[in-house]
Enzyme design. Structure first.
Site, mmCIF file in Angstrom:
data_model
loop_
_atom_site.group_PDB
_atom_site.id
_atom_site.type_symbol
_atom_site.label_atom_id
_atom_site.label_comp_id
_atom_site.label_asym_id
_atom_site.label_seq_id
_atom_site.Cartn_x
_atom_site.Cartn_y
_atom_site.Cartn_z
ATOM 1 N N GLY A 57 -1.514 -7.983 -6.951
ATOM 2 C CA GLY A 57 -1.120 -6.733 -7.261
ATOM 3 C C GLY A 57 -0.248 -6.195 -6.086
ATOM 4 N N HIS A 58 -0.597 -6.349 -4.789
ATOM 5 C CA HIS A 58 0.447 -6.018 -3.999
ATOM 6 C C HIS A 58 1.982 -6.818 -4.142
ATOM 7 C CE1 HIS A 58 -3.259 -5.055 -1.450
ATOM 8 N NE2 HIS A 58 -2.827 -3.955 -1.703
ATOM 9 N N GLN A 93 -2.955 8.904 -7.035
ATOM 10 C CA GLN A 93 -2.257 8.664 -5.796
ATOM 11 C C GLN A 93 -0.820 8.608 -5.949
ATOM 12 O OE1 GLN A 93 -3.062 6.123 -2.520
ATOM 13 N NE2 GLN A 93 -1.624 4.532 -3.365
ATOM 14 N N GLN A 104 -7.648 8.837 5.467
ATOM 15 C CA GLN A 104 -8.090 8.828 4.053
ATOM 16 C C GLN A 104 -9.455 8.447 3.820
ATOM 17 O OE1 GLN A 104 -4.428 6.283 3.233
ATOM 18 N NE2 GLN A 104 -5.831 5.262 1.528
ATOM 19 N N GLY A 119 1.752 1.416 -6.947
ATOM 20 C CA GLY A 119 1.112 0.739 -7.942
ATOM 21 C C GLY A 119 0.599 1.814 -8.697
ATOM 22 N N SER A 161 -8.331 -4.813 -3.078
ATOM 23 C CA SER A 161 -8.900 -5.407 -1.799
ATOM 24 C C SER A 161 -10.556 -5.351 -1.735
ATOM 25 C CB SER A 161 -8.250 -4.833 -0.819
ATOM 26 O OG SER A 161 -6.824 -4.884 -0.750
ATOM 27 N N LYS A 186 -2.304 1.347 -10.360
ATOM 28 C CA LYS A 186 -3.550 1.136 -10.080
ATOM 29 C C LYS A 186 -4.217 2.408 -9.714
ATOM 30 C CE LYS A 186 -7.576 -0.790 -8.790
ATOM 31 N NZ LYS A 186 -7.830 -0.251 -7.276
ATOM 32 N N LEU A 225 -3.845 -8.273 1.246
ATOM 33 C CA LEU A 225 -2.849 -8.311 -0.001
ATOM 34 C C LEU A 225 -3.369 -9.189 -0.842
ATOM 35 C CD1 LEU A 225 0.567 -8.563 2.202
ATOM 36 C CD2 LEU A 225 -0.763 -6.581 1.376
ATOM 37 N N LEU A 246 -7.083 -5.964 -10.104
ATOM 38 C CA LEU A 246 -7.397 -6.431 -8.707
ATOM 39 C C LEU A 246 -7.380 -5.392 -7.511
ATOM 40 C CD1 LEU A 246 -4.610 -9.392 -8.666
ATOM 41 C CD2 LEU A 246 -6.988 -9.310 -9.622
HETATM 42 P P1 AMP Z 1 -3.728 -0.578 -1.114
HETATM 43 O O1 AMP Z 1 -3.697 -1.636 -0.135
HETATM 44 O O2 AMP Z 1 -4.983 -0.559 -1.643
HETATM 45 O O3 AMP Z 1 -3.540 0.951 -0.238
HETATM 46 O O4 AMP Z 1 -2.667 -0.487 -2.050
HETATM 47 C C1 AMP Z 1 -1.169 -0.389 -1.817
HETATM 48 C C2 AMP Z 1 -0.333 -0.410 -3.024
HETATM 49 O O5 AMP Z 1 -0.657 -1.524 -3.922
HETATM 50 C C3 AMP Z 1 -0.655 0.930 -3.849
HETATM 51 O O6 AMP Z 1 0.684 1.546 -4.209
HETATM 52 C C4 AMP Z 1 -1.525 0.587 -4.834
HETATM 53 O O7 AMP Z 1 -1.505 1.206 -6.143
HETATM 54 C C5 AMP Z 1 -0.805 -0.852 -5.211
HETATM 55 N N1 AMP Z 1 -1.965 -1.706 -6.002
HETATM 56 C C6 AMP Z 1 -3.298 -2.237 -5.371
HETATM 57 N N2 AMP Z 1 -3.739 -2.802 -6.392
HETATM 58 C C7 AMP Z 1 -2.820 -3.051 -7.233
HETATM 59 C C8 AMP Z 1 -3.027 -3.672 -8.506
HETATM 60 N N3 AMP Z 1 -4.082 -4.332 -8.982
HETATM 61 N N4 AMP Z 1 -1.632 -3.707 -9.454
HETATM 62 C C9 AMP Z 1 -0.816 -2.927 -8.889
HETATM 63 N N5 AMP Z 1 -0.722 -2.412 -7.823
HETATM 64 C C10 AMP Z 1 -1.855 -2.374 -7.028
#
Ligand code: AMP
Length: 282
Positions: free
Chosen positions: A38-39, A155, A63, A149, A188, A151, A35, A186
């Site tokens: 962004g998360h 998706q 995925q 997000g 991971s 981002k 995390l 941002l």
């Molecule tokens: P992930 O862990 O990459 O699957 O992301 C989980 C959620 O966090 C998804 O809805 C992403 O779009 C969101 N997310 C990841 N990075 C960001 C970011 N920099 N700003 C906003 N939301 C984000």
């Protein structure tokens, strides 16, 4: 008191069911962990709209492509749990792969249209994996609202589509993209970048911003996209999967010629071994 963690669908449903019975509004933020801010911004947004917020951490194997980073993907549950507790999350759902996909599981959710271009073309099977796991997570948790997000803009549109098409009773909220000071979104996966690559990485957001400026100045999408691909090559990106201007909701191709409808510019490119994605409103 440390954050409660549940690992089974039954335990998740029992807790959410108890909150619902008390009349609480439940928000849900699915993640793959590792995390970052962004998360956490999505968790805060969920907390403004809900009485209890559930986060999930599940690195979803279906995925990832065969040559992608499923094994290498960063995992640190203790750190994630501490961050979730700090932002007021009430429950972490962290199922094992065998809980999510019991042997014999054979149903896949595919979303036609919006999941086909862009990352759908660059990562075959990716959005079927995303759509299937998000459908399952929403049905397992049964929240009033779920936050995703921008981002991962494509998706988000895939999820909006499947929730409508399958009549899943949940409200989908979208959080803005959280960026580093130099503009890099941002992610991971930014942890994979070497110091030199980290310095080059903001070229992606800068290039997408330049595309938006060129479109406002009346350039055609085709011309702005071609300039952007050249700029990313010059900035040291090894492979450019796409830079494309698309309709903001259906992600359909626009043009030819100047862009008039609400649009989004989306880009994906590889720096060293790290694939970065970003997008911007036009
Ligand atoms: P992930 O862990 O990459 O699957 O992301 C989980 C959620 O966090 C998804 O809805 C992403 O779009 C969101 N997310 C990841 N990075 C960001 C970011 N920099 N700003 C906003 N939301 C984000």
């Amino acid at each position: 008191m440390s954050l409660p963690i549940v690992r089974t669908v039954a335990d998740l449903r029992a807790q959410v069911g108890a909150w619902r019975a008390e009349g609480r509004r439940v928000g849900f933020v699915p993640t793959m962990g590792a995390l970052h801010e962004g998360h956490l911004s999505l968790l805060r947004l969920a907390g403004q709209q809900a009485d209890r917020v559930v986060a999930s951490v599940f690195v979803n194997p279906t995925q990832f492509g065969p040559n992608e980073d499923f094994e290498a993907y960063p995992r640190d549950e203790a750190r994630d749990a501490a961050l979730l507790e700090e932002v007021g999350c009430a429950l972490l759902y962290a199922p094992a792969v065998a809980e999510m996909y019991p042997s014999g599981a054979s149903t896949t959710v595919t979303v036609a249209g919006v999941s086909e271009p862009l990352d759908g073309a660059a990562r075959p099977g990716h959005f079927a994996g995303v759509a299937t796991v998000v459908t399952k997570l929403l049905l397992q948790c049964g929240p009033h609202l779920a936050v995703f997000g921008k981002k991962d803009y494509q998706q988000l549109q895939v999820i909006r589509r499947l929730v409508r098409d399958l009549d899943i009773p949940v409200e989908i909220l979208a959080g803005p993209i959280v960026r580093a000071e130099d503009g890099l979104a941002l992610s991971s996966r930014n942890a994979y970048l070497s110091p030199a690559e980290r310095e080059a990485a903001p070229a992606l957001s800068r290039t997408l911003a330049h595309v938006a400026e060129r479109l406002h100045a009346g350039a055609s999408a085709e011309a702005a996209e071609a300039e952007a691909v050249a700029a990313l090559k010059a900035a040291g990106f090894a492979r450019i999967d796409y830079v494309e201007v698309r309709g903001a909701e259906d992600l359909a191709r626009l043009g030819p010629g100047p862009v008039s409808a609400p649009a989004r510019v989306l880009g994906a490119a590889v720096l060293g071994r790290t694939r970065l994605i970003d997008n911007l409103a036009v």
